[in-house]
Scaffold this active site. Sequence first.
Site, PDB file in Angstrom:
ATOM      1  N   ASP A  97     -12.279 -10.421  -0.711  1.00 35.01           N
ATOM      2  CA  ASP A  97     -13.571 -10.505  -0.023  1.00 35.01           C
ATOM      3  C   ASP A  97     -14.532  -9.590  -0.768  1.00 35.01           C
ATOM      4  OD1 ASP A  97     -12.482  -8.078   1.049  1.00 35.01           O
ATOM      5  OD2 ASP A  97     -12.141  -8.987   3.006  1.00 35.01           O
ATOM      6  N   GLU A 123       0.797  -1.242   0.000  1.00 35.57           N
ATOM      7  CA  GLU A 123       0.000   0.000   0.000  1.00 35.57           C
ATOM      8  C   GLU A 123       0.828   1.291   0.000  1.00 35.57           C
ATOM      9  OE1 GLU A 123      -2.681  -0.539   3.311  1.00 35.57           O
ATOM     10  OE2 GLU A 123      -3.430  -2.438   2.543  1.00 35.57           O
ATOM     11  N   HIS A 129     -10.141  -6.327  -1.999  1.00 35.17           N
ATOM     12  CA  HIS A 129     -11.187  -5.971  -1.016  1.00 35.17           C
ATOM     13  C   HIS A 129     -12.274  -5.261  -1.810  1.00 35.17           C
ATOM     14  CE1 HIS A 129      -8.929  -7.357   2.367  1.00 35.17           C
ATOM     15  NE2 HIS A 129      -7.906  -6.588   2.065  1.00 35.17           N
ATOM     16  N   GLU A 155      -6.097 -10.683  -1.373  1.00 34.02           N
ATOM     17  CA  GLU A 155      -6.918 -10.431  -0.174  1.00 34.02           C
ATOM     18  C   GLU A 155      -8.386 -10.321  -0.570  1.00 34.02           C
ATOM     19  OE1 GLU A 155      -5.379  -7.203   2.258  1.00 34.02           O
ATOM     20  OE2 GLU A 155      -3.307  -7.711   1.779  1.00 34.02           O
ATOM     21  N   ASN A 193       1.954  -5.003  -3.230  1.00 38.26           N
ATOM     22  CA  ASN A 193       0.566  -5.378  -2.921  1.00 38.26           C
ATOM     23  C   ASN A 193      -0.254  -4.135  -2.568  1.00 38.26           C
ATOM     24  OD1 ASN A 193      -1.366  -7.534  -2.239  1.00 38.26           O
ATOM     25  ND2 ASN A 193      -1.072  -6.943  -0.094  1.00 38.26           N
TER      26      ASN A 193
HETATM   27  O1  G3I Z   1      -3.784  -7.981  18.799  1.00 40.47           O
HETATM   28  C1  G3I Z   1      -4.582  -6.943  19.402  1.00 40.47           C
HETATM   29  C2  G3I Z   1      -5.168  -7.434  20.664  1.00 40.47           C
HETATM   30  O2  G3I Z   1      -4.146  -7.703  21.579  1.00 40.47           O
HETATM   31  C3  G3I Z   1      -6.142  -6.369  21.204  1.00 40.47           C
HETATM   32  O3  G3I Z   1      -6.788  -6.850  22.324  1.00 40.47           O
HETATM   33  C4  G3I Z   1      -7.184  -6.006  20.133  1.00 40.47           C
HETATM   34  C5  G3I Z   1      -8.124  -4.888  20.583  1.00 40.47           C
HETATM   35  O4  G3I Z   1      -8.579  -4.128  19.524  1.00 40.47           O
HETATM   36  O5  G3I Z   1      -6.522  -5.574  18.999  1.00 40.47           O
HETATM   37  C6  G3I Z   1      -5.697  -6.574  18.453  1.00 40.47           C
HETATM   38  O6  G3I Z   1      -5.095  -6.070  17.301  1.00 40.47           O
HETATM   39  C7  G3I Z   1      -5.929  -5.961  16.172  1.00 40.47           C
HETATM   40  C8  G3I Z   1      -5.346  -6.841  15.072  1.00 40.47           C
HETATM   41  O7  G3I Z   1      -6.057  -6.636  13.874  1.00 40.47           O
HETATM   42  C9  G3I Z   1      -5.417  -8.321  15.416  1.00 40.47           C
HETATM   43  O8  G3I Z   1      -6.736  -8.731  15.564  1.00 40.47           O
HETATM   44  C10 G3I Z   1      -5.924  -4.506  15.722  1.00 40.47           C
HETATM   45  O9  G3I Z   1      -6.582  -3.706  16.681  1.00 40.47           O
HETATM   46  C11 G3I Z   1      -6.592  -4.364  14.375  1.00 40.47           C
HETATM   47  O10 G3I Z   1      -6.415  -3.035  13.908  1.00 40.47           O
HETATM   48  C12 G3I Z   1      -5.958  -5.292  13.397  1.00 40.47           C
HETATM   49  O11 G3I Z   1      -6.628  -5.168  12.171  1.00 40.47           O
HETATM   50  C13 G3I Z   1      -5.987  -5.739  11.064  1.00 40.47           C
HETATM   51  C14 G3I Z   1      -5.715  -4.651  10.028  1.00 40.47           C
HETATM   52  O12 G3I Z   1      -5.115  -5.241   8.881  1.00 40.47           O
HETATM   53  C15 G3I Z   1      -4.797  -3.592  10.567  1.00 40.47           C
HETATM   54  O13 G3I Z   1      -4.833  -2.501   9.730  1.00 40.47           O
HETATM   55  C16 G3I Z   1      -6.903  -6.798  10.459  1.00 40.47           C
HETATM   56  O14 G3I Z   1      -7.039  -7.883  11.376  1.00 40.47           O
HETATM   57  C17 G3I Z   1      -6.307  -7.315   9.154  1.00 40.47           C
HETATM   58  O15 G3I Z   1      -7.241  -8.133   8.499  1.00 40.47           O
HETATM   59  C18 G3I Z   1      -5.979  -6.143   8.243  1.00 40.47           C
HETATM   60  O16 G3I Z   1      -5.358  -6.640   7.099  1.00 40.47           O
HETATM   61  C19 G3I Z   1      -5.049  -5.687   6.073  1.00 40.47           C
HETATM   62  C20 G3I Z   1      -3.850  -6.220   5.315  1.00 40.47           C
HETATM   63  O17 G3I Z   1      -2.789  -6.485   6.191  1.00 40.47           O
HETATM   64  C21 G3I Z   1      -3.419  -5.239   4.227  1.00 40.47           C
HETATM   65  N1  G3I Z   1      -4.515  -4.928   3.348  1.00 40.47           N
HETATM   66  C22 G3I Z   1      -5.721  -4.473   4.008  1.00 40.47           C
HETATM   67  C23 G3I Z   1      -6.175  -5.489   5.045  1.00 40.47           C
HETATM   68  C24 G3I Z   1      -7.455  -5.072   5.674  1.00 40.47           C
HETATM   69  O18 G3I Z   1      -7.288  -3.873   6.377  1.00 40.47           O
END
Ligand code: G3I
Length: 373
Positions: A278, A168, A247, A276, A212
């Site tokens: 969906d 990105e 996405h 990715e 990506n």
């Molecule tokens: O691990 C912590 C946990 O300890 C805490 O309790 C919890 C509370 O909110 O947060 C947890 O972290 C979260 C993490 O996912 C794991 O679940 C983050 O807040 C959350 O922001 C994070 O989101 C991820 C996101 O990237 C971050 O921007 C999504 O799961 C993940 O699917 C998403 O993936 C991205 C790709 O890497 C790049 N392309 C876009 C895609 C979707 O945004």
Amino acid sequence: MFTNIKKINSLAIGLLCAGSLYFTQCSSVSEEKEQSANGLHEYYSGYFPIGVAVSPRALEDSAQSALILREFNSMTPENVMKAGPIHPSPNQYNWGPADAVSYYAKENDLKLRGHALVWHQQYPGWFFKDENGDQISKDTLYARMKSHITEVVNRYKDVIYAWDVVNEAVSDNSDFVYRQESPYYQIAGEEYLAKAFEFAHAADPQAKLFYNDYNAARPEKVDRIYTLVKKLKDAGVPIHGVGIQGHWSIFEPSEKDLRYAIDKYASLGLDVQITELDVSIYPWEKERRAMKPGESDEFTNELEEKQLKQYDMFFRVFRDYKETLTGVTFWNISDQYTWLDTYPVEGRKNYPLLFDQELKPKKAYYKVTSFDQ
Ligand code: G3I
């Protein structure tokens, strides 16, 4: 190894029958017959690997694990290999969760994509600062990038075949090619991209290295991604592929735009993957917001029908491009959990995948698996 898989599958099938996940007449169907039934990756074996983004937690869940082993032959760690989670402080790597994903992939003979080495999100707070909290110099940034990339790529080079090296980097503002607010860009300018690919290539010369991005089938952004990637390619940077994140939604992209994107990236002589995938039931929104009063998150028959048509079109196009596409990966396993349940609207349920909240195949699943092979 195969004995292992069989064991896991038998357990899984027990669970599937108990919850009647796949087969309505489970008790009358022999285990052998169920085991020979096709999963997604088998339908697509003459086309491309079919992957899924996972968390270590999902792999420990027997029903989700059974689904993965049945339907997919490739995985991507959804979060645990990103710089923030895996390298929380300068001298500390948090290998456990990433090791769990790579071990599972090896044990079960699944391909594994690495995600993601350089990204302006989910990086550790210390990465761009010195001991006084000031921004580091370009040289220090490169030293840190080199050390991080080398450690992570080296550790998983026996199982990871492809890495999302830079994620990105293109701006959301169409006036710019490069994302101006990225700390990498602010410290080093566009040169950081080439460095990232060079460090990754030095660490694992066999790995396929990808750029990506999202909205990567919107024609205007396609052209800017193309500009960025072409520049790297022309400069002899070791880049091997473009990841179209996928996405998407029931509203976009159109077939024409999707074909334009794949053609344009492929014209650079690079691999193209959908990394990715969906299909949201809502229009694209970037900014986080609360649910509006009266806003519905029901998955109506009408929405299901629209989503099925969109999935049908996507996979028809993907099949047409089987000589170009080297992978299609879903972002999450089923509608039971999707990152889109919290983004961009916290608590608004989404239903973007091919399996429902009970892990049952949706109508769209049957659509994308019915074609003349
Ligand atoms: O691990 C912590 C946990 O300890 C805490 O309790 C919890 C509370 O909110 O947060 C947890 O972290 C979260 C993490 O996912 C794991 O679940 C983050 O807040 C959350 O922001 C994070 O989101 C991820 C996101 O990237 C971050 O921007 C999504 O799961 C993940 O699917 C998403 O993936 C991205 C790709 O890497 C790049 N392309 C876009 C895609 C979707 O945004």
